[in-house]
Design a protein around this motif. Structure first.
Motif, PDB file in Angstrom:
ATOM      1  N   LEU A  73       0.848  -1.188   0.000  1.00 58.52           N
ATOM      2  CA  LEU A  73       0.000   0.000   0.000  1.00 58.52           C
ATOM      3  C   LEU A  73       0.885   1.240   0.000  1.00 58.52           C
ATOM      4  CD1 LEU A  73      -2.719  -0.933   2.674  1.00 58.52           C
ATOM      5  CD2 LEU A  73      -2.819  -1.250   0.195  1.00 58.52           C
ATOM      6  N   LEU A  74       0.375   2.321  -0.518  1.00 62.42           N
ATOM      7  CA  LEU A  74       1.082   3.601  -0.433  1.00 62.42           C
ATOM      8  C   LEU A  74       0.740   4.232   0.911  1.00 62.42           C
ATOM      9  CD1 LEU A  74       0.619   5.004  -4.048  1.00 62.42           C
ATOM     10  CD2 LEU A  74       2.574   3.793  -3.073  1.00 62.42           C
ATOM     11  N   ALA A 200      -1.335  -1.108 -10.160  1.00 61.46           N
ATOM     12  CA  ALA A 200      -0.508  -2.255 -10.516  1.00 61.46           C
ATOM     13  C   ALA A 200       0.641  -1.854 -11.438  1.00 61.46           C
ATOM     14  CB  ALA A 200      -1.374  -3.324 -11.196  1.00 61.46           C
ATOM     15  N   GLY A 201       1.855  -2.195 -11.017  1.00 66.75           N
ATOM     16  CA  GLY A 201       3.036  -1.938 -11.828  1.00 66.75           C
ATOM     17  C   GLY A 201       3.521  -0.512 -11.808  1.00 66.75           C
ATOM     18  N   LYS A 202       2.870   0.344 -11.045  1.00 66.92           N
ATOM     19  CA  LYS A 202       3.262   1.753 -10.997  1.00 66.92           C
ATOM     20  C   LYS A 202       3.269   2.248  -9.554  1.00 66.92           C
ATOM     21  CE  LYS A 202       1.347   2.854 -15.562  1.00 66.92           C
ATOM     22  NZ  LYS A 202       0.451   3.748 -16.326  1.00 66.92           N
ATOM     23  N   ASP A 203       4.144   3.210  -9.270  1.00 62.77           N
ATOM     24  CA  ASP A 203       4.222   3.779  -7.931  1.00 62.77           C
ATOM     25  C   ASP A 203       3.345   5.028  -7.856  1.00 62.77           C
ATOM     26  OD1 ASP A 203       5.016   3.896  -5.320  1.00 62.77           O
ATOM     27  OD2 ASP A 203       6.829   5.056  -5.733  1.00 62.77           O
ATOM     28  N   GLU A 204       2.053   4.839  -8.102  1.00 64.97           N
ATOM     29  CA  GLU A 204       1.105   5.941  -8.065  1.00 64.97           C
ATOM     30  C   GLU A 204      -0.222   5.447  -7.497  1.00 64.97           C
ATOM     31  OE1 GLU A 204      -0.845   5.915 -12.501  1.00 64.97           O
ATOM     32  OE2 GLU A 204       1.163   6.785 -12.318  1.00 64.97           O
ATOM     33  N   PRO A 205      -1.040   6.352  -6.979  1.00 68.56           N
ATOM     34  CA  PRO A 205      -2.289   5.935  -6.332  1.00 68.56           C
ATOM     35  C   PRO A 205      -3.266   5.274  -7.306  1.00 68.56           C
ATOM     36  CG  PRO A 205      -1.729   8.200  -5.764  1.00 68.56           C
ATOM     37  CD  PRO A 205      -0.814   7.802  -6.882  1.00 68.56           C
ATOM     38  N   PRO A 209     -10.670  10.090  -9.445  1.00 73.82           N
ATOM     39  CA  PRO A 209     -10.481  11.536  -9.296  1.00 73.82           C
ATOM     40  C   PRO A 209     -11.144  12.076  -8.029  1.00 73.82           C
ATOM     41  CG  PRO A 209     -11.032  11.004 -11.566  1.00 73.82           C
ATOM     42  CD  PRO A 209     -11.202   9.740 -10.791  1.00 73.82           C
ATOM     43  N   GLU A 210     -12.303  11.505  -7.651  1.00 77.00           N
ATOM     44  CA  GLU A 210     -12.998  11.963  -6.441  1.00 77.00           C
ATOM     45  C   GLU A 210     -12.201  11.620  -5.183  1.00 77.00           C
ATOM     46  OE1 GLU A 210     -15.910  11.283  -9.707  1.00 77.00           O
ATOM     47  OE2 GLU A 210     -14.314  10.077  -8.806  1.00 77.00           O
ATOM     48  N   ALA A 211     -11.622  10.412  -5.167  1.00 75.80           N
ATOM     49  CA  ALA A 211     -10.826  10.018  -4.011  1.00 75.80           C
ATOM     50  C   ALA A 211      -9.549  10.846  -3.916  1.00 75.80           C
ATOM     51  CB  ALA A 211     -10.482   8.527  -4.086  1.00 75.80           C
ATOM     52  N   ILE A 212      -8.951  11.158  -5.063  1.00 78.99           N
ATOM     53  CA  ILE A 212      -7.770  12.026  -5.070  1.00 78.99           C
ATOM     54  C   ILE A 212      -8.133  13.418  -4.543  1.00 78.99           C
ATOM     55  CG2 ILE A 212      -6.145  13.240  -6.578  1.00 78.99           C
ATOM     56  CD1 ILE A 212      -5.980  10.700  -8.248  1.00 78.99           C
ATOM     57  N   ALA A 213      -9.320  13.886  -4.879  1.00 77.56           N
ATOM     58  CA  ALA A 213      -9.766  15.188  -4.380  1.00 77.56           C
ATOM     59  C   ALA A 213      -9.905  15.165  -2.854  1.00 77.56           C
ATOM     60  CB  ALA A 213     -11.095  15.567  -5.029  1.00 77.56           C
ATOM     61  N   PHE A 214     -10.384  14.045  -2.305  1.00 73.85           N
ATOM     62  CA  PHE A 214     -10.500  13.950  -0.846  1.00 73.85           C
ATOM     63  C   PHE A 214      -9.111  13.882  -0.216  1.00 73.85           C
ATOM     64  CE2 PHE A 214     -11.611  12.774   3.349  1.00 73.85           C
ATOM     65  CZ  PHE A 214     -12.951  13.075   3.516  1.00 73.85           C
TER      66      PHE A 214
END
Length: 226
Positions: A73-74, A200-205, A209-214
């Motif tokens: 998890l990040l 998957a396969g990337k170091d990003e969330p 977009p809604e969850a990123i806004a929160f």
């Protein structure tokens, strides 16, 4: 139907950090549905890992988070919120406690006061008990109350029942209370973190977009406080 954003949190953050973030989120993302779920820390981690939660606020150490999740998890540190001791002038032993603090309050001396502690299952309490065990006082601590949320502990502190052990953020701006740091051998960092899945396969969330806004709302509240 599943709301656009789901977030797990504890009893303290739901009344503090998360509540303030909701205010920001509703201004920046009006009309977007969300669900806040107060639950134990372990089930918050499990919820993010299995996808039933988008985000969660926890105080668990990173290595323990990954062990519980059984996947990567990040993890993002938001702010340090250490435990502090809190007393009220109404307490029968307030003068003795204050005088000791002004000199040198040792772990051993702390056992002479009735303590109001978080419930035994909480992560903060477990860490406090571990430190008490390390310095040899765990069986000598005089516990008058074990409870959550922290507003309950502070109510009993104000009634003069004993010395409270609460996160520093819970007493910000409360000038009627006497607040001091724990003795150094009992003090620990208590970092509030937000966790979310990795794409998957990337170091990003792996977030909508809604969850990123929160998530941005959480960050903005912390930045404003700092």
């Amino acid at each position: 139907d599943r709301p656009a954003v789901t977030l797990g949190c504890g009893g303290h953050t739901v009344n503090g950090l998360v509540r303030e973030a909701v205010r920001v989120f509703r201004e920046t993302s009006p009309g977007v549905s969300f669900r806040l779920s107060q639950r134990p820390a372990v089930t918050r981690v499990e919820g993010v890992a299995n996808g039933s939660l988008d985000l969660a606020c926890v105080r668990i150490a990173p290595q323990v988070i990954q062990e519980i999740a059984r996947r990567t998890l990040l993890i993002e540190d938001l702010f340090d919120d250490p435990l502090v001791l809190v007393a009220a002038p109404a307490g029968q032993q307030f003068t003795e406690f204050r005088d000791l603090c002004e000199k040198n309050l040792s772990p051993k001396a702390l056992t002479g006061f009735p303590l109001l502690l978080p419930e035994p299952a909480s992560e903060l309490r477990r860490e406090f008990d571990r430190r008490c065990r390390e310095v040899g006082i765990v069986d000598r601590v005089n516990i008058a109350l074990e409870a959550n949320p922290y507003t309950t502990l502070l109510s009993y502190v104000r009634d003069g029942v004993g010395i409270g052990l609460v996160p520093e953020s819970s007493v910000h701006g409360q000038t009627d209370l006497y607040v001091v740091s724990l003795p150094s051998k009992l003090a620990t960092a208590s970092i509030v973190r937000v966790i979310y899945r990795r794409r998957a396969g990337k170091d990003e969330p792996d977030l909508s977009p809604e969850a990123i806004a929160f998530l941005e709302a959480l960050r903005s509240v912390v930045k404003k406080k700092n």
